[in-house]
Design a protein around this motif. Structure first.
Motif, PDB file in Angstrom:
ATOM      1  N   THR A 191      34.966  50.143  17.248  1.00  0.00           N
ATOM      2  CA  THR A 191      35.177  51.585  17.393  1.00  0.00           C
ATOM      3  C   THR A 191      36.027  51.920  18.617  1.00  0.00           C
ATOM      4  O   THR A 191      36.770  52.909  18.613  1.00  0.00           O
ATOM      5  CB  THR A 191      33.830  52.326  17.472  1.00  0.00           C
ATOM      6  OG1 THR A 191      33.045  51.776  18.526  1.00  0.00           O
ATOM      7  CG2 THR A 191      33.078  52.191  16.150  1.00  0.00           C
ATOM      8  N   ALA A 192      35.920  51.115  19.687  1.00  0.00           N
ATOM      9  CA  ALA A 192      36.742  51.369  20.872  1.00  0.00           C
ATOM     10  C   ALA A 192      38.224  51.144  20.554  1.00  0.00           C
ATOM     11  O   ALA A 192      39.090  51.934  20.963  1.00  0.00           O
ATOM     12  CB  ALA A 192      36.291  50.478  22.026  1.00  0.00           C
ATOM     13  N   VAL A 193      38.520  50.078  19.842  1.00  0.00           N
ATOM     14  CA  VAL A 193      39.905  49.807  19.447  1.00  0.00           C
ATOM     15  C   VAL A 193      40.391  50.877  18.467  1.00  0.00           C
ATOM     16  O   VAL A 193      41.530  51.331  18.537  1.00  0.00           O
ATOM     17  CB  VAL A 193      40.019  48.391  18.830  1.00  0.00           C
ATOM     18  CG1 VAL A 193      41.417  48.181  18.241  1.00  0.00           C
ATOM     19  CG2 VAL A 193      39.735  47.332  19.884  1.00  0.00           C
ATOM     20  N   PHE A 194      39.513  51.292  17.574  1.00  0.00           N
ATOM     21  CA  PHE A 194      39.887  52.331  16.607  1.00  0.00           C
ATOM     22  C   PHE A 194      40.243  53.629  17.330  1.00  0.00           C
ATOM     23  O   PHE A 194      41.241  54.285  17.006  1.00  0.00           O
ATOM     24  CB  PHE A 194      38.740  52.563  15.618  1.00  0.00           C
ATOM     25  CG  PHE A 194      39.082  53.469  14.476  1.00  0.00           C
ATOM     26  CD1 PHE A 194      39.770  52.996  13.369  1.00  0.00           C
ATOM     27  CD2 PHE A 194      38.724  54.813  14.502  1.00  0.00           C
ATOM     28  CE1 PHE A 194      40.092  53.842  12.305  1.00  0.00           C
ATOM     29  CE2 PHE A 194      39.036  55.663  13.450  1.00  0.00           C
ATOM     30  CZ  PHE A 194      39.718  55.172  12.353  1.00  0.00           C
ATOM     31  N   GLU A 195      39.438  53.999  18.333  1.00  0.00           N
ATOM     32  CA  GLU A 195      39.723  55.215  19.093  1.00  0.00           C
ATOM     33  C   GLU A 195      41.043  55.086  19.852  1.00  0.00           C
ATOM     34  O   GLU A 195      41.834  56.036  19.918  1.00  0.00           O
ATOM     35  CB  GLU A 195      38.586  55.505  20.069  1.00  0.00           C
ATOM     36  CG  GLU A 195      38.765  56.834  20.803  1.00  0.00           C
ATOM     37  CD  GLU A 195      37.585  57.179  21.674  1.00  0.00           C
ATOM     38  OE1 GLU A 195      37.607  58.262  22.289  1.00  0.00           O
ATOM     39  OE2 GLU A 195      36.626  56.376  21.739  1.00  0.00           O
ATOM     40  N   ALA A 196      41.307  53.920  20.407  1.00  0.00           N
ATOM     41  CA  ALA A 196      42.577  53.703  21.106  1.00  0.00           C
ATOM     42  C   ALA A 196      43.747  53.817  20.133  1.00  0.00           C
ATOM     43  O   ALA A 196      44.806  54.368  20.477  1.00  0.00           O
ATOM     44  CB  ALA A 196      42.564  52.327  21.778  1.00  0.00           C
ATOM     45  N   ALA A 197      43.570  53.306  18.912  1.00  0.00           N
ATOM     46  CA  ALA A 197      44.631  53.418  17.893  1.00  0.00           C
ATOM     47  C   ALA A 197      44.876  54.879  17.521  1.00  0.00           C
ATOM     48  O   ALA A 197      46.019  55.289  17.303  1.00  0.00           O
ATOM     49  CB  ALA A 197      44.248  52.604  16.657  1.00  0.00           C
ATOM     50  N   LEU A 198      43.786  55.673  17.466  1.00  0.00           N
ATOM     51  CA  LEU A 198      43.934  57.097  17.165  1.00  0.00           C
ATOM     52  C   LEU A 198      44.726  57.802  18.264  1.00  0.00           C
ATOM     53  O   LEU A 198      45.598  58.646  17.978  1.00  0.00           O
ATOM     54  CB  LEU A 198      42.559  57.752  17.007  1.00  0.00           C
ATOM     55  CG  LEU A 198      41.734  57.358  15.778  1.00  0.00           C
ATOM     56  CD1 LEU A 198      40.363  58.025  15.833  1.00  0.00           C
ATOM     57  CD2 LEU A 198      42.456  57.770  14.492  1.00  0.00           C
ATOM     58  N   HIS A 199      44.435  57.495  19.537  1.00  0.00           N
ATOM     59  CA  HIS A 199      45.183  58.096  20.647  1.00  0.00           C
ATOM     60  C   HIS A 199      46.662  57.736  20.560  1.00  0.00           C
ATOM     61  O   HIS A 199      47.540  58.592  20.745  1.00  0.00           O
ATOM     62  CB  HIS A 199      44.613  57.613  21.987  1.00  0.00           C
ATOM     63  CG  HIS A 199      43.442  58.410  22.457  1.00  0.00           C
ATOM     64  ND1 HIS A 199      43.571  59.634  23.062  1.00  0.00           N
ATOM     65  CD2 HIS A 199      42.103  58.149  22.408  1.00  0.00           C
ATOM     66  CE1 HIS A 199      42.376  60.110  23.370  1.00  0.00           C
ATOM     67  NE2 HIS A 199      41.450  59.224  22.987  1.00  0.00           N
ATOM     68  N   ARG A 200      46.958  56.475  20.254  1.00  0.00           N
ATOM     69  CA  ARG A 200      48.352  56.039  20.163  1.00  0.00           C
ATOM     70  C   ARG A 200      49.042  56.722  18.970  1.00  0.00           C
ATOM     71  O   ARG A 200      50.204  57.122  19.060  1.00  0.00           O
ATOM     72  CB  ARG A 200      48.403  54.524  20.010  1.00  0.00           C
ATOM     73  CG  ARG A 200      49.784  53.901  20.210  1.00  0.00           C
ATOM     74  CD  ARG A 200      50.261  54.091  21.638  1.00  0.00           C
ATOM     75  NE  ARG A 200      49.329  53.512  22.587  1.00  0.00           N
ATOM     76  CZ  ARG A 200      49.381  52.235  22.995  1.00  0.00           C
ATOM     77  NH1 ARG A 200      50.301  51.419  22.517  1.00  0.00           N
ATOM     78  NH2 ARG A 200      48.523  51.796  23.889  1.00  0.00           N
ATOM     79  N   LEU A 201      48.318  56.871  17.875  1.00  0.00           N
ATOM     80  CA  LEU A 201      48.899  57.543  16.709  1.00  0.00           C
ATOM     81  C   LEU A 201      49.214  59.004  17.027  1.00  0.00           C
ATOM     82  O   LEU A 201      50.266  59.521  16.640  1.00  0.00           O
ATOM     83  CB  LEU A 201      47.936  57.463  15.520  1.00  0.00           C
ATOM     84  CG  LEU A 201      48.396  58.155  14.227  1.00  0.00           C
ATOM     85  CD1 LEU A 201      49.669  57.513  13.696  1.00  0.00           C
ATOM     86  CD2 LEU A 201      47.293  58.101  13.164  1.00  0.00           C
ATOM     87  N   ALA A 202      48.319  59.681  17.755  1.00  0.00           N
ATOM     88  CA  ALA A 202      48.562  61.077  18.114  1.00  0.00           C
ATOM     89  C   ALA A 202      49.769  61.212  19.041  1.00  0.00           C
ATOM     90  O   ALA A 202      50.471  62.227  19.010  1.00  0.00           O
ATOM     91  CB  ALA A 202      47.321  61.669  18.771  1.00  0.00           C
ATOM     92  N   GLU A 203      50.025  60.196  19.853  1.00  0.00           N
ATOM     93  CA  GLU A 203      51.213  60.214  20.714  1.00  0.00           C
ATOM     94  C   GLU A 203      52.482  60.077  19.875  1.00  0.00           C
ATOM     95  O   GLU A 203      53.476  60.770  20.119  1.00  0.00           O
ATOM     96  CB  GLU A 203      51.129  59.078  21.738  1.00  0.00           C
ATOM     97  CG  GLU A 203      50.040  59.260  22.787  1.00  0.00           C
ATOM     98  CD  GLU A 203      49.918  58.030  23.681  1.00  0.00           C
ATOM     99  OE1 GLU A 203      50.778  57.122  23.573  1.00  0.00           O
ATOM    100  OE2 GLU A 203      48.959  57.966  24.471  1.00  0.00           O
ATOM    101  N   GLU A 204      52.453  59.188  18.904  1.00  0.00           N
ATOM    102  CA  GLU A 204      53.644  58.941  18.097  1.00  0.00           C
ATOM    103  C   GLU A 204      53.892  60.051  17.070  1.00  0.00           C
ATOM    104  O   GLU A 204      55.030  60.487  16.880  1.00  0.00           O
ATOM    105  CB  GLU A 204      53.514  57.598  17.362  1.00  0.00           C
ATOM    106  CG  GLU A 204      53.548  56.386  18.261  1.00  0.00           C
ATOM    107  CD  GLU A 204      53.581  55.096  17.448  1.00  0.00           C
ATOM    108  OE1 GLU A 204      53.806  55.165  16.221  1.00  0.00           O
ATOM    109  OE2 GLU A 204      53.383  54.017  18.039  1.00  0.00           O
ATOM    110  N   ALA A 205      52.853  60.504  16.409  1.00  0.00           N
ATOM    111  CA  ALA A 205      52.990  61.526  15.361  1.00  0.00           C
ATOM    112  C   ALA A 205      53.031  62.901  16.021  1.00  0.00           C
ATOM    113  O   ALA A 205      52.022  63.608  16.129  1.00  0.00           O
ATOM    114  CB  ALA A 205      51.839  61.419  14.360  1.00  0.00           C
TER     115      ALA A 205
END
Length: 618
Positions: A44-58
């Motif tokens: 879940t920690a990696v998943f949350e980090a992926a969500l933050h990175r996705l919000a930066e890109e999108a």
């Protein structure tokens, strides 16, 4: 204010949503939602980090909207905290049911245009190795095509972070490129070519069909009913798709066109389909609201074959997709659809989503589940093509036009029709594919008619039977007085002797005794009638008779001169209405069976040339 401060203009699709929300006072159902069913050891920690990175890109998800001198603008802002919640439902008796209920409750909270950001999500924990990733998004910031881009990128980011690798490969391009591509289209020769195509494609304003039979209403919510096609039905559909060498969207469109024709009786109809409205490889890698909605014109003749209808749907879809960037509102204006008409184009909205991408998150597997594709002005069918071979159907109805039972009835009926359409002889006749199942047909026929009689036991025979039992009962009352059942069937019988037999007959008379006698007389002779409004111009009435092919015109005593003008224009014979009656013991034989044509009624023509709908006696 600097150019940077002024932000970016909105895309054409965003502008449409913005003003629709503004003019309606807000609260329209402009939100889409789905969830990933994640099974396996999710970090879940990696998943949350992926969500933050996705919000930066999108970047579209970080857009804030405002107005400058009445013009909507958007600016991309940082997002320090994600609008994501983490409900733990592992203690619930049925965690999956609790999660679904939680998501549906969240979907009832509408977005406001002033909200920032215009999305929210939740990672719901159902068990040690079971999670739902839920996301709902306002259509100002994204569309269905964007969701597919983001799901793919989320998987890439998670897997890269989990492996300790760089997330730079595959990074999403800037949202500015999508806006610039949209602006460039409106200054290009492509726009003129698309305008010419749509103007040529619709030489008259089409009728907009609603299976609700009601006036349009704003979409402030929706009723949804869902089902998975039985395995045998899904197999039959896929086999028919392969046999016809078409795509699943083409097959569903053709089936819905046939279904709509059978329900509405209109042969020249429109369906509405969503399109990505993107050109070029780069535009297809950037999330953002660009979706468009286009009319598919389908001519469904009952004597055509399923193969012919599928070929037509395939050709129509291919032509339309070549011109998909020409915006829905401009098409509507060009073909004469009213600006306040809520139905996109008429007919059900057909949305076949791309196959589930089968996204993997490390050792986890996922399955995509759709909750809402957004606004539903009338009736919308969404089809999900699952990796495991299942086919899901979701039917949304505007609650101001349909009730829950009506949506369920349409879903069950269309699913059964889809199965029959798939199994039908490809070179057979469309009109022989039943739209109702045997149980529903018997139920419909029994409503208000008593027990279903044998073929041929139609309305004329029933009226005669009632007249024999109660000849002095009053049958019709109008301003001139009344007539008994014995008198009514006597007049109808006498009139039927003066008609040429099976064929179409115009009826030009005021509502009342004469009109009812004329209808019974026409049906008794084996013919079908075309009701005419005497207040219409001669040219209009003559045109309707000519289009219908009627050979004679029954005329009330007040319209003899009008009938003479019509007869001179189209060459029909005039049959005057009078008070002549046949005696009860000498009634003319009744011709025709329940399957014969009963009448042809024309649309008003307010949106184009009047079209005749044929209704049989059954």
């Amino acid at each position: 204010m600097t150019a940077v401060d002024a932000g970016l203009p909105l895309s054409t699709a965003q502008t449409d949503v913005w003003f629709d929300e503004q003019l309606s006072g807000g609260g329209l159902a402009y939100a889409m939602a789905d969830y990933l069913d994640i099974r396996g050891p999710l970090d879940t920690a990696v998943f949350e980090a992926a969500l933050h990175r996705l919000a930066e890109e999108a970047e579209c998800f970080r857009a804030r909207f405002f107005e400058i001198d009445g013009e909507p603008r958007q600016v991309i802002e940082p997002l320090t905290e994600l609008p994501v919640r983490y409900p733990d439902l592992t203690g619930e008796a049925d965690p999956e049911a609790a999660a679904v209920a939680w998501m549906h409750e969240d979907m009832r909270r509408p977005f406001a245009l002033t909200d920032f950001p215009l999305f929210r999500g939740a990672l719901l924990k159902l068990g040690p190795e079971r999670h739902f990733w839920y996301l709902t998004t306002h259509h100002l910031v994204g569309d269905g095509f964007s969701a597919a881009i983001c799901h793919r990128r989320l998987g890439e980011l998670y897997n890269a972070l989990l492996a300790g690798e760089s997330t730079e490969p595959g990074a999403l391009p800037s949202f500015r490129h999508l806006i610039e591509a949209d602006l460039a289209y409106h200054e290009s020769a492509h726009l003129a070519r698309d305008r010419e195509f749509w103007g040529r494609h619709f030489d008259s304003t089409p009728d907009l069909v609603s299976l609700s039979g009601k006036e349009p209403a704003p979409a402030r919510g929706f009723l949804r009913r869902s089902m998975v096609l039985p395995e045998a039905s899904a197999h039959a559909v896929r086999a028919a798709v392969a046999r016809a060498k078409v795509t699943l969207p083409t097959f569903v469109i053709a089936a819905m066109a046939a279904y709509t024709q059978r329900i509405s009786g209109i042969n020249d109809l429109l369906l509405t389909v969503p399109v990505a409205a993107r050109a070029g490889v780069k535009s297809r890698t950037i999330p953002g609201m660009m979706a468009n909605y286009l009319p598919l014109r389908m001519r469904v003749e009952p004597d055509r074959t399923p193969n012919e209808l599928l070929a037509q749907a395939s050709k129509e879809l291919a032509q339309t997709l070549k011109h998909q960037r020409y915006h829905v509102n401009q098409i509507r204006r060009d073909i004469g659809v009213r600006s306040d008409e809520r139905r996109p184009f008429g007919g059900p909205f057909v949305n076949v989503l791309p196959p589930d991408p089968g996204l993997t998150l490390g050792a986890c597997t996922t399955r995509l589940n759709n909750l809402s594709t957004g606004i539903t002005n009338d009736l919308s069918v969404t089809v999900l093509d699952a990796l495991d071979g299942e086919i899901e159907l979701h039917l949304n109805g505007n609650p101001d036009l349909y009730d829950a039972e009506g949506v369920r009835t349409h879903l069950d009926r269309f699913a059964a029709f889809l199965d029959r359409f798939a199994r039908a002889d490809p070179d057979g006749v469309l009109g022989r594919i039943d739209v109702l199942g045997a149980e529903e047909r018997d139920s419909v026929l029994a409503q208000g008619t008593g027990p279903i009689g044998p073929v041929g036991d139609g309305v004329v025979s029933r009226v005669r039977a009632f007249a024999a039992a109660r000849p002095e009962a009053v049958a019709v009352v109008d301003d001139s007085g009344s007539v008994t059942y014995a008198g009514l069937v006597g007049r109808a019988s006498a009139l039927s002797r003066r008609l040429p037999g099976a064929g179409l007959v115009g009826v030009l008379a005021d509502p009342g005794i004469g009109f009812v006698a004329a209808v019974l007389g026409v049906l008794g002779s084996g013919g079908a009638y075309v009701p005419l409004d005497p207040s219409m111009p001669v040219a209009r009435l003559a045109g309707l008779l000519a289009d219908s092919g009627a050979g004679s015109l029954i005329t009330g005593p007040d319209y003899q001169e009008l009938a003479a003008e019509i007869a001179e224009a189209v060459g029909v014979s005039i049959v005057p209405l009078d008070d002549a009656e046949d005696p009860a013991e000498g009634l003319a034989p009744v011709s025709g069976v329940d399957g014969d044509l009963a009448y042809v009624i024309f649309t008003s023509g307010s949106t184009g040339k009047p079209k005749g709908a044929m209704v049989h006696r059954r």
